[in-house]
Motif scaffolding. Structure first.
Motif, short mmCIF file in Angstrom:
data_model
loop_
_atom_site.label_atom_id
_atom_site.label_comp_id
_atom_site.label_asym_id
_atom_site.label_seq_id
_atom_site.Cartn_x
_atom_site.Cartn_y
_atom_site.Cartn_z
N THR A 1 0.87 -1.17 0.00
CA THR A 1 0.00 0.00 0.00
C THR A 1 0.91 1.22 0.00
O THR A 1 1.69 1.41 0.92
CB THR A 1 -0.91 0.02 1.24
N GLU B 1 -5.38 -1.33 -1.23
CA GLU B 1 -5.73 -1.61 0.16
C GLU B 1 -5.27 -3.01 0.52
O GLU B 1 -5.00 -3.85 -0.35
CB GLU B 1 -7.24 -1.48 0.37
N GLY B 2 -5.15 -3.27 1.82
CA GLY B 2 -4.77 -4.59 2.29
C GLY B 2 -3.33 -4.97 2.00
O GLY B 2 -3.00 -6.16 1.89
N GLU C 1 0.66 -5.81 2.29
CA GLU C 1 1.50 -6.49 3.29
C GLU C 1 2.48 -5.53 3.94
O GLU C 1 3.04 -5.82 4.99
CB GLU C 1 2.28 -7.62 2.61
N VAL D 1 3.24 -0.96 4.19
CA VAL D 1 2.83 0.40 3.86
C VAL D 1 4.08 1.23 3.65
O VAL D 1 4.96 1.27 4.52
CB VAL D 1 1.96 1.02 4.97
N ALA E 1 -4.01 -0.49 7.13
CA ALA E 1 -3.02 -1.55 6.91
C ALA E 1 -1.99 -1.59 8.03
O ALA E 1 -1.60 -2.66 8.51
CB ALA E 1 -2.33 -1.35 5.56
N ALA F 1 0.85 -4.37 9.18
CA ALA F 1 1.77 -4.24 8.06
C ALA F 1 2.98 -3.41 8.47
O ALA F 1 2.84 -2.39 9.15
CB ALA F 1 1.07 -3.58 6.87
#
Length: 254
Positions: free
Chosen positions: A90, A111-112, A114, A116, A135, A140
């Motif tokens: 992300t 989105e979502g 693993e 950021v 996230a 993440a």
């Protein structure tokens, strides 16, 4: 004044302000190239690709090749791959960060993710910030290309990536791993790739808290120039001093 094999120049506030070149920097870089010194450009700005950054410098009359440019995006993408492998990311950022992440094998998701990764984004939106916060709250890893709260352009100081990363940190209670200056990842990568010795390198920058600290942490000489964030008078308040401090790069003698 010592002769250095490799000069590592910060960009914003040192070589230019926004789209306006600093003439003294342009002249010194040309003189150094003519004298045989190697030139590299190190920037916390994650927005531009190396090719875009080189073209910007060329428009200002500064010879530059993409391979001479090290950005916080490149260092961030490499750090992420080295620590975690290829990941769904992300991302808050612009083309420079997107290209660096994708070239390192990462996949950008909305989105979502693993992980950021946050870089400067002049199209920042509530939805992007919300997705990043969600996230990070879900576990993440949180990486910031740099922690600069502000950077100089031709209008003055404007919000930097650190302001965005700080907002996410405030919401989630998680502080990011910061890759750019004052950390020394970018300088270390240049030294490794180019086979440079520390005693032959110097870092030139305007911001004590980012540029000069990065050079100090890596253990190379540093040159502060009073054309951007940190005023020369403010240096007295720091226990560690740059090797040199000049009002203008016109004061350096080749």
């Amino acid at each position: 004044m010592k002769h250095y094999q490799a000069w590592c120049f910060d960009l914003d506030g040192t070589v230019y302000r926004g789209e306006t070149a600093i003439p003294e920097a342009v002249r010194l870089i040309g003189q150094l190239r003519d004298s045989g010194s190697r030139i590299f450009f190190i920037t916390n700005n994650s927005a531009l690709t190396p090719q875009m950054q080189a073209e910007k410098l060329m428009r200002m009359g500064i010879r530059a090749a993409p391979e001479e440019i090290m950005t916080s995006s490149i260092a961030t993408a490499g750090y992420l791959a080295g620590q975690y492998g290829r990941m769904d990311v992300t991302m808050i950022g612009e083309e420079g960060l997107r290209e660096a992440l994708e070239e390192a094998g990462h996949r950008i998701v909305t989105e979502g993710g693993e992980a950021v990764v946050v870089g400067i984004d002049r199209q920042i939106s509530y939805d992007k910030l919300a997705a990043a916060c969600l996230a990070v709250s879900a576990g993440a890893p949180f990486i910031a290309t740099n922690g600069d709260l502000a950077f100089p352009d031709e209008r003055g100081l404007v919000p930097g990536n650190g302001a965005f990363a700080g907002l996410i940190g405030s919401v989630t209670g998680v502080q990011p791993v910061v890759i750019g200056k004052p950390e020394s990842h970018m300088i270390a990568e240049i030294a490794r790739k180019q086979g440079l010795r520390k005693d032959g390198m110097i870092l030139v920058g305007d911001n004590y808290e980012t540029d000069i600290k990065a050079g100090l942490r890596f253990g190379i000489d540093t040159l502060h120039v009073d054309t951007g964030v940190t005023r020369k008078e403010a240096l007295a308040g720091h226990s560690e001093q740059p090797t040199y401090s000049l009002r203008s790069l016109s004061e350096w003698e080749i």
